[in-house]
Design an enzyme around this catalytic site. Sequence first.
Site, PDB file in Angstrom:
ATOM      1  N   GLY A   1       6.899   9.750   8.910  1.00 59.29           N
ATOM      2  CA  GLY A   1       5.992  10.745   9.451  1.00 59.29           C
ATOM      3  C   GLY A   1       4.566  10.227   9.461  1.00 59.29           C
ATOM      4  O   GLY A   1       4.295   9.103   9.036  1.00 59.29           O
TER       5      GLY A   1
ATOM      6  N   GLU B   1       3.962  -4.374  11.744  1.00 58.09           N
ATOM      7  CA  GLU B   1       5.362  -4.081  12.038  1.00 58.09           C
ATOM      8  C   GLU B   1       5.659  -4.072  13.542  1.00 58.09           C
ATOM      9  O   GLU B   1       6.747  -4.450  13.967  1.00 58.09           O
ATOM     10  CB  GLU B   1       5.743  -2.724  11.435  1.00 58.09           C
ATOM     11  CG  GLU B   1       5.500  -2.582   9.937  1.00 58.09           C
ATOM     12  CD  GLU B   1       6.622  -3.152   9.088  1.00 58.09           C
ATOM     13  OE1 GLU B   1       7.450  -3.895   9.629  1.00 58.09           O
ATOM     14  OE2 GLU B   1       6.662  -2.852   7.890  1.00 58.09           O
TER      15      GLU B   1
ATOM     16  N   ASN C   1      -1.391  -1.715  13.018  1.00 58.06           N
ATOM     17  CA  ASN C   1      -0.964  -2.039  14.377  1.00 58.06           C
ATOM     18  C   ASN C   1      -2.103  -1.826  15.366  1.00 58.06           C
ATOM     19  O   ASN C   1      -2.350  -2.656  16.237  1.00 58.06           O
ATOM     20  CB  ASN C   1       0.253  -1.171  14.753  1.00 58.06           C
ATOM     21  CG  ASN C   1       1.471  -1.529  13.947  1.00 58.06           C
ATOM     22  OD1 ASN C   1       2.146  -2.511  14.223  1.00 58.06           O
ATOM     23  ND2 ASN C   1       1.759  -0.739  12.921  1.00 58.06           N
TER      24      ASN C   1
ATOM     25  N   LYS D   1       6.819   3.562  17.664  1.00 56.47           N
ATOM     26  CA  LYS D   1       5.419   3.992  17.755  1.00 56.47           C
ATOM     27  C   LYS D   1       4.480   2.863  17.359  1.00 56.47           C
ATOM     28  O   LYS D   1       3.333   2.814  17.832  1.00 56.47           O
ATOM     29  CB  LYS D   1       5.177   5.238  16.904  1.00 56.47           C
ATOM     30  CG  LYS D   1       5.487   5.097  15.422  1.00 56.47           C
ATOM     31  CD  LYS D   1       4.300   4.686  14.601  1.00 56.47           C
ATOM     32  CE  LYS D   1       4.690   4.520  13.140  1.00 56.47           C
ATOM     33  NZ  LYS D   1       3.588   4.035  12.292  1.00 56.47           N
TER      34      LYS D   1
ATOM     35  N   SER E   1       1.598   9.395   7.989  1.00 55.86           N
ATOM     36  CA  SER E   1       1.293   9.337   6.551  1.00 55.86           C
ATOM     37  C   SER E   1       0.691   7.992   6.165  1.00 55.86           C
ATOM     38  O   SER E   1       1.387   7.118   5.655  1.00 55.86           O
ATOM     39  CB  SER E   1       2.575   9.557   5.750  1.00 55.86           C
ATOM     40  OG  SER E   1       3.631   8.718   6.228  1.00 55.86           O
TER      41      SER E   1
ATOM     42  N   VAL F   1       1.481  -7.015   7.062  1.00 48.09           N
ATOM     43  CA  VAL F   1       2.542  -7.165   8.053  1.00 48.09           C
ATOM     44  C   VAL F   1       2.318  -6.153   9.172  1.00 48.09           C
ATOM     45  O   VAL F   1       2.227  -4.940   8.943  1.00 48.09           O
ATOM     46  CB  VAL F   1       3.922  -6.952   7.408  1.00 48.09           C
ATOM     47  CG1 VAL F   1       5.010  -6.956   8.480  1.00 48.09           C
ATOM     48  CG2 VAL F   1       4.201  -8.047   6.384  1.00 48.09           C
TER      49      VAL F   1
ATOM     50  N   SER G   1       0.817  -1.209   0.000  1.00 52.94           N
ATOM     51  CA  SER G   1       0.000   0.000   0.000  1.00 52.94           C
ATOM     52  C   SER G   1       0.856   1.267   0.000  1.00 52.94           C
ATOM     53  O   SER G   1       0.586   2.217  -0.750  1.00 52.94           O
ATOM     54  CB  SER G   1      -0.950  -0.003   1.200  1.00 52.94           C
ATOM     55  OG  SER G   1      -0.234  -0.103   2.416  1.00 52.94           O
TER      56      SER G   1
ATOM     57  N   THR H   1      -0.982   6.888  14.369  1.00 57.10           N
ATOM     58  CA  THR H   1      -0.987   5.424  14.390  1.00 57.10           C
ATOM     59  C   THR H   1      -1.849   4.876  15.523  1.00 57.10           C
ATOM     60  O   THR H   1      -2.472   3.817  15.384  1.00 57.10           O
ATOM     61  CB  THR H   1       0.453   4.886  14.506  1.00 57.10           C
ATOM     62  OG1 THR H   1       1.261   5.514  13.523  1.00 57.10           O
ATOM     63  CG2 THR H   1       0.502   3.389  14.290  1.00 57.10           C
TER      64      THR H   1
END
Length: 337
Positions: free
Chosen positions: A134, A279, A254, A189, A136, A277, A11, A246
């Site tokens: 950043g 992270e 996440n 993060k 995004s 995935v 993506s 996030t």
Amino acid sequence: MANISIIGAGSWGTALALLLYRNGHQVTVWSIMEQEIAMLQKEREHKDKLPGVKLPEDMAFTTDLKAAVEGKDVLVLAVPSPYTRATSKSMALYVKEGQVIVNVAKGIEEATLFTLSEIIEEEIPKAEVAVLSGPSHAEEVGRGIPTTIVVGARKKDTAEYLQNIFMNEAFRVYISPDVLGIELGAALKNVVALAAGIADGLGYGDNTKAALITRGIAEIARLGTAMGGKWETFCGLTGIGDLIVTCASMHSRNRRAGILIGQGHTMEEAMAEVKMVVEGVYSAKAAMGLAKKYHVQLPIIEQVNEVLFHGKSAAEAVGSLMLRDKKIENPIIPWEA
């Protein structure tokens, strides 16, 4: 106009490919998966990971890594962090001296505790390595929603060159020499976002989310500055900015995985449900390895590890955080005599 290859067609790679194309650059997208490239060539859209974002007819797609790397001005490395080393090793055969590689993935390698740029520099020492990070989400960048990020590079000329390549009216780019701080904020993060999702899955509210974001950035900055990152970086876009987006957005894989874990799913079940995935799962153990190495306490990240890998329930983890020893919020602020 620059000749650019995006190495990785997920993506984020797809969204950046479209952004760079709209900026007037020649863009090639590479994936190791033949089915993925065939879909992109036929549909001109990533149906699985970025639906609704149409790609132009003259954007090139390939599974030929040599063709994707050789002769390009910039390589944007957008594979998920667990595949950064293997992909870099394969790319090294074709990278020329001084070729610019921009890493846009986020993570820390568990076995070595390396950041992703350190992995790339180890595997491709002849490359000029930079990072882009950043708040995004690909889903928004692909739609041209105003976004602000940071390019980190050791050389100012490299950072300014990339700033000019990426920046447009909907994608504002700042530059910074603090590559380490940018990468640590980006990776850690994701672990805190898992915690925020777990809290959501448990049915907690805004108070809990605010606490996790605030104390989470304190943990990230504590470790990051101990490692040599700059405090100002953790107060900026790639620190608190990326952490807020996030932890708060349903675009965040996440956070979504954390919600499922908070609802009682296992880590494996949550990752399978998200279908991307996650992270933060891969960075969580590495974060504790760094905490031990640099003698830093990371209570939120520690409890995420307990839930992910040691069978602790999410509710018990929250209890452990709330009932920790009493603390002063900012020990460096002096009391009156």
